[in-house]
Design a protein around this motif. Structure first.
Motif, short mmCIF file in Angstrom:
data_model
loop_
_atom_site.label_atom_id
_atom_site.label_comp_id
_atom_site.label_asym_id
_atom_site.label_seq_id
_atom_site.Cartn_x
_atom_site.Cartn_y
_atom_site.Cartn_z
N THR A 21 0.88 -1.07 -0.15
CA THR A 21 -0.04 0.20 -0.03
C THR A 21 0.95 1.23 0.06
OG1 THR A 21 -1.85 -1.12 1.25
CG2 THR A 21 -1.76 1.38 1.24
N ASP A 22 1.98 1.18 0.78
CA ASP A 22 2.78 2.49 0.98
C ASP A 22 3.65 2.62 -0.52
OD1 ASP A 22 1.98 2.71 3.59
OD2 ASP A 22 3.86 1.83 4.43
N GLU A 29 1.76 9.30 -6.17
CA GLU A 29 2.29 10.82 -5.81
C GLU A 29 3.51 11.09 -6.87
OE1 GLU A 29 4.23 13.28 -2.08
OE2 GLU A 29 3.47 11.23 -1.79
N ARG A 30 4.19 10.23 -7.03
CA ARG A 30 5.42 10.27 -8.08
C ARG A 30 4.74 10.46 -9.62
NH1 ARG A 30 7.92 11.98 -11.25
NH2 ARG A 30 9.85 11.18 -12.41
N LEU A 31 3.83 9.82 -9.67
CA LEU A 31 3.13 10.01 -11.20
C LEU A 31 2.27 11.23 -11.30
CD1 LEU A 31 1.56 6.67 -12.17
CD2 LEU A 31 3.65 7.75 -12.92
N ALA A 45 2.34 6.34 -18.20
CA ALA A 45 2.23 5.63 -17.06
C ALA A 45 0.76 5.86 -16.40
CB ALA A 45 3.14 5.84 -15.91
N ALA A 46 0.13 6.91 -16.19
CA ALA A 46 -1.11 7.21 -15.70
C ALA A 46 -2.26 6.49 -16.79
CB ALA A 46 -1.55 8.64 -15.65
N GLU A 89 -1.52 18.02 -3.56
CA GLU A 89 -2.02 17.87 -2.22
C GLU A 89 -3.65 18.28 -1.88
OE1 GLU A 89 -1.24 22.19 -3.97
OE2 GLU A 89 -0.39 20.34 -4.22
N ARG A 90 -4.25 18.49 -2.86
CA ARG A 90 -5.93 18.53 -2.60
C ARG A 90 -6.65 17.27 -2.88
NH1 ARG A 90 -7.14 24.57 -5.22
NH2 ARG A 90 -5.57 25.83 -3.81
N GLY A 91 -5.92 16.33 -3.75
CA GLY A 91 -6.65 15.02 -3.89
C GLY A 91 -5.53 14.30 -4.96
N THR A 92 -6.09 13.09 -5.17
CA THR A 92 -5.21 12.19 -5.76
C THR A 92 -5.65 12.20 -7.22
OG1 THR A 92 -7.05 10.37 -5.71
CG2 THR A 92 -5.69 10.41 -3.79
#
Length: 206
Positions: A21-22, A29-31, A45-46, A89-92
């Motif tokens: 999970t981590d 986050e990297r993407l 990648a996304a 920082e506001r959402g995935t």
């Protein structure tokens, strides 16, 4: 009695599920950061990671897998063009992509409604009793063009409909659809070429 861990004891080893999970969260986050920074490999990648999710959501709403493919392409085009507006920082990233998907699905449904209304208007015009001798020919010309548009691939058809029926410029179409301007021009050119070929009399020259 539970033994207490002393200062020299090793830290507890995380469970495998927690580690996975981590790692996934770190990858997301990297993407996200890479996409915002304009790294094309992060966009690819996304797409590889969440393209199927976007397509599934679009197909479920539209009921048309091919139209869902067009929407999926539009979603990732829009994500790339609007990457500066994304705030990790506001959402995935997947949540942001889902939001774009909903807007593009709404646009596709609106375009579908416009096509239906256009067909109804043309039909009503053909049935109107009080018109000049020239009007039936103009209505028939529009009906033929509309039928030819319906035979085009969906993206080409939508671009040409926005150009000719909504009277939008290619730049406005790019803003409306989220497609790059060059892509809009390419779809318009290919769509017009196909329509000219289809409408040309048999054996006619270029």
């Amino acid at each position: 009695m539970t033994a207490r861990r002393t200062h020299g004891d090793p830290a507890p080893v995380p469970r495998a599920a927690d580690a996975v999970t981590d790692a996934a969260a770190a990858t997301d986050e990297r993407l996200a950061r890479g996409l915002v920074d304009g790294e094309e490999e992060c966009l690819a990648a996304a797409y590889h990671r969440w393209g199927r999710l976007v397509h599934t959501l679009a197909a479920r709403s539209l009921g048309d897998p091919r139209e869902a493919e067009d929407v999926t392409q539009q979603v990732f085009d829009a994500a790339w063009r609007g990457r500066a507006n994304f705030r990790p920082e506001r959402g995935t990233l997947p949540a942001w992509l889902v939001g774009i998907t909903r807007r593009k699905v709404a646009d596709a449904l609106a375009a579908r409604t416009r096509r239906t209304e256009l067909a109804a208007t043309l039909g009503a015009s053909l049935e109107h009793e009080h018109r000049s001798d020239a009007e039936p020919e103009r209505v028939l010309d529009r009906l033929v063009v509309t039928e030819e548009l319906a035979r085009l691939p969906r993206v080409q058809r939508d671009v040409l409909e926005l150009a000719y029926f909504a009277d939008l410029t290619q730049t406005q179409i790019a803003d409306r659809t989220g497609m790059p301007l060059g892509t809009v021009k390419s779809h318009a050119r290919r769509g017009l070429q196909r329509m000219r070929h289809s409408l040309a009399p048999a054996g006619a020259g270029h």
